[in-house]
Design a protein around this motif. Structure first.
Motif, mmCIF file in Angstrom:
data_model
loop_
_atom_site.group_PDB
_atom_site.id
_atom_site.type_symbol
_atom_site.label_atom_id
_atom_site.label_comp_id
_atom_site.label_asym_id
_atom_site.label_seq_id
_atom_site.Cartn_x
_atom_site.Cartn_y
_atom_site.Cartn_z
ATOM 1 N N PHE A 53 36.844 53.759 60.325
ATOM 2 C CA PHE A 53 35.944 53.373 59.264
ATOM 3 C C PHE A 53 36.232 53.596 57.731
ATOM 4 O O PHE A 53 36.371 52.837 57.067
ATOM 5 N N LEU A 54 36.920 54.861 57.801
ATOM 6 C CA LEU A 54 37.170 55.378 56.161
ATOM 7 C C LEU A 54 38.251 54.323 55.491
ATOM 8 O O LEU A 54 38.065 54.107 53.766
ATOM 9 N N ALA A 55 39.061 53.816 56.181
ATOM 10 C CA ALA A 55 40.099 52.538 55.524
ATOM 11 C C ALA A 55 39.228 51.524 55.034
ATOM 12 O O ALA A 55 39.104 51.034 53.902
ATOM 13 N N GLU A 56 38.189 50.799 55.758
ATOM 14 C CA GLU A 56 37.237 50.065 55.188
ATOM 15 C C GLU A 56 36.369 50.655 54.001
ATOM 16 O O GLU A 56 36.488 49.799 53.107
ATOM 17 N N VAL A 57 35.941 51.960 54.205
ATOM 18 C CA VAL A 57 34.863 52.340 53.501
ATOM 19 C C VAL A 57 35.640 52.339 51.780
ATOM 20 O O VAL A 57 35.587 51.607 50.587
ATOM 21 N N LEU A 58 37.039 52.317 51.781
ATOM 22 C CA LEU A 58 38.037 53.248 50.823
ATOM 23 C C LEU A 58 39.211 51.746 50.332
ATOM 24 O O LEU A 58 39.249 52.336 48.957
ATOM 25 N N TYR A 117 32.603 60.522 48.448
ATOM 26 C CA TYR A 117 32.453 59.663 49.829
ATOM 27 C C TYR A 117 31.619 60.440 50.476
ATOM 28 O O TYR A 117 31.198 60.386 51.477
ATOM 29 N N LEU A 118 32.809 61.804 50.771
ATOM 30 C CA LEU A 118 32.203 62.385 51.877
ATOM 31 C C LEU A 118 31.169 62.828 51.640
ATOM 32 O O LEU A 118 30.905 63.538 52.712
ATOM 33 N N GLU A 119 30.672 63.381 50.249
ATOM 34 C CA GLU A 119 29.791 64.424 50.108
ATOM 35 C C GLU A 119 27.928 63.288 50.228
ATOM 36 O O GLU A 119 27.105 63.234 51.310
ATOM 37 N N TRP A 120 28.561 61.845 50.124
ATOM 38 C CA TRP A 120 27.371 61.219 50.240
ATOM 39 C C TRP A 120 27.413 60.880 51.957
ATOM 40 O O TRP A 120 26.195 60.560 52.774
ATOM 41 N N GLY A 121 28.452 60.541 52.787
ATOM 42 C CA GLY A 121 28.609 59.670 53.776
ATOM 43 C C GLY A 121 28.409 61.218 54.773
ATOM 44 O O GLY A 121 27.334 60.737 55.563
ATOM 45 N N SER A 122 28.305 62.655 54.775
ATOM 46 C CA SER A 122 28.374 63.364 55.152
ATOM 47 C C SER A 122 26.673 63.746 55.367
ATOM 48 O O SER A 122 26.200 63.697 56.427
ATOM 49 N N ARG A 123 26.326 63.643 54.361
ATOM 50 C CA ARG A 123 24.941 63.809 54.387
ATOM 51 C C ARG A 123 23.905 62.567 54.377
ATOM 52 O O ARG A 123 22.879 62.770 55.321
ATOM 53 N N LEU A 124 24.243 61.424 54.422
ATOM 54 C CA LEU A 124 23.296 60.275 55.666
ATOM 55 C C LEU A 124 23.544 60.774 57.117
ATOM 56 O O LEU A 124 23.035 60.399 58.125
ATOM 57 N N ALA A 125 25.218 61.549 57.633
ATOM 58 C CA ALA A 125 25.100 61.348 58.362
ATOM 59 C C ALA A 125 24.210 62.999 59.511
ATOM 60 O O ALA A 125 23.136 62.982 60.923
ATOM 61 N N VAL A 126 24.178 63.432 58.452
ATOM 62 C CA VAL A 126 23.361 64.794 58.624
ATOM 63 C C VAL A 126 21.741 64.066 59.416
ATOM 64 O O VAL A 126 20.736 64.763 59.710
ATOM 65 N N ALA A 139 22.323 47.547 58.064
ATOM 66 C CA ALA A 139 22.849 48.278 56.964
ATOM 67 C C ALA A 139 24.270 47.537 56.504
ATOM 68 O O ALA A 139 25.090 47.826 57.328
ATOM 69 N N PRO A 140 24.626 47.369 55.420
ATOM 70 C CA PRO A 140 25.958 47.180 54.835
ATOM 71 C C PRO A 140 26.785 48.304 54.677
ATOM 72 O O PRO A 140 26.456 49.149 54.719
ATOM 73 N N MET A 141 27.739 47.664 55.332
ATOM 74 C CA MET A 141 28.990 48.640 55.097
ATOM 75 C C MET A 141 29.344 49.524 52.876
ATOM 76 O O MET A 141 29.712 48.253 52.515
ATOM 77 N N PRO A 142 29.530 50.482 53.496
ATOM 78 C CA PRO A 142 29.403 51.011 52.437
ATOM 79 C C PRO A 142 30.752 50.663 51.331
ATOM 80 O O PRO A 142 31.862 50.402 52.492
ATOM 81 N N LYS A 143 30.846 50.473 50.160
ATOM 82 C CA LYS A 143 32.423 49.772 49.502
ATOM 83 C C LYS A 143 32.630 51.326 48.267
ATOM 84 O O LYS A 143 31.528 51.158 47.440
#
Ligand code: HEM
Length: 155
Positions: A53-58, A117-126, A139-143
């Protein structure tokens, strides 16, 4: 001639580096009093999936979208988990500490992009883990790239 700008994925060392990062990170998670209960039922494949997942985002290969259901599947995985800000902060801190432990690149440009990204992704997770949240199936994959986020989210 100007050198081409690498993706964040290339810069950090590709899928092997991400798999090492995820494996070691979830070893720490299993030993962490705050996070271990949250991940008590995770499969042994979980680190590999998060690495993909992280590979694709990054900016790396799109295997997670092709084989695992893309961003909607990630969102669905967090539904109903009632994650707290304390758990989120520990998750991010532990991941960054593991990046240091494994000597991932630590230049300010890469690390600020990664933290972004980690701030954004982890806040979305919460947010997605709270009662009433639902997965947007389109929802598109974030890039994520090297630049700043260009402004606040406006629905
Ligand atoms: C940028 C932040 C995050 C990313 C990229 C991420 C990514 C993912 C992905 C891709 C999955 C599904 C894996 C699969 O395909 O099976 C997942 C599941 C999960 N995530 Fe996250 N996550 C993030 C933040 C968090 C946080 C902050 C927590 C809790 C503190 C969390 C808890 C979980 C749990 C409990 C699961 C289910 C694990 C299981 O299979 O039992 N995640 N996450």
């Amino acid at each position: 001639m100007d050198e081409p700008i690498p993706t964040l994925y290339e810069w950090l060392g590709g899928i092997d580096a991400l798999n090492r990062l995820a494996e070691r990170f979830y070893e720490h998670v299993r030993e962490d009093a705050l996070l271990a209960p949250v991940f008590a039922h995770m499969s042994s494949e979980h680190p590999k999936h998060v690495a993909a997942f992280l590979a694709e985002v990054l900016g790396g290969p799109t295997a997670y979208s092709r084989e695992r259901g893309g961003h909607p599947h990630m969102v669905r995985s967090h539904l109903g988990r009632h994650l707290s800000q304390g758990q989120r902060r520990r998750w991010v801190t532990l991941l960054l500490e593991t990046a240091d432990e494994l000597s991932l690149p630590d230049d300010p440009e890469f690390r600020s992009a990664l933290v972004g990204y980690l701030e954004w992704g982890s806040r979305l997770a919460v947010i997605n883990s709270q009662p009433g949240a639902a997965a947007d199936e389109s929802a598109p994959m974030p890039k994520w790239g090297w630049g700043e986020v260009k402004g606040p989210y406006r629905p």
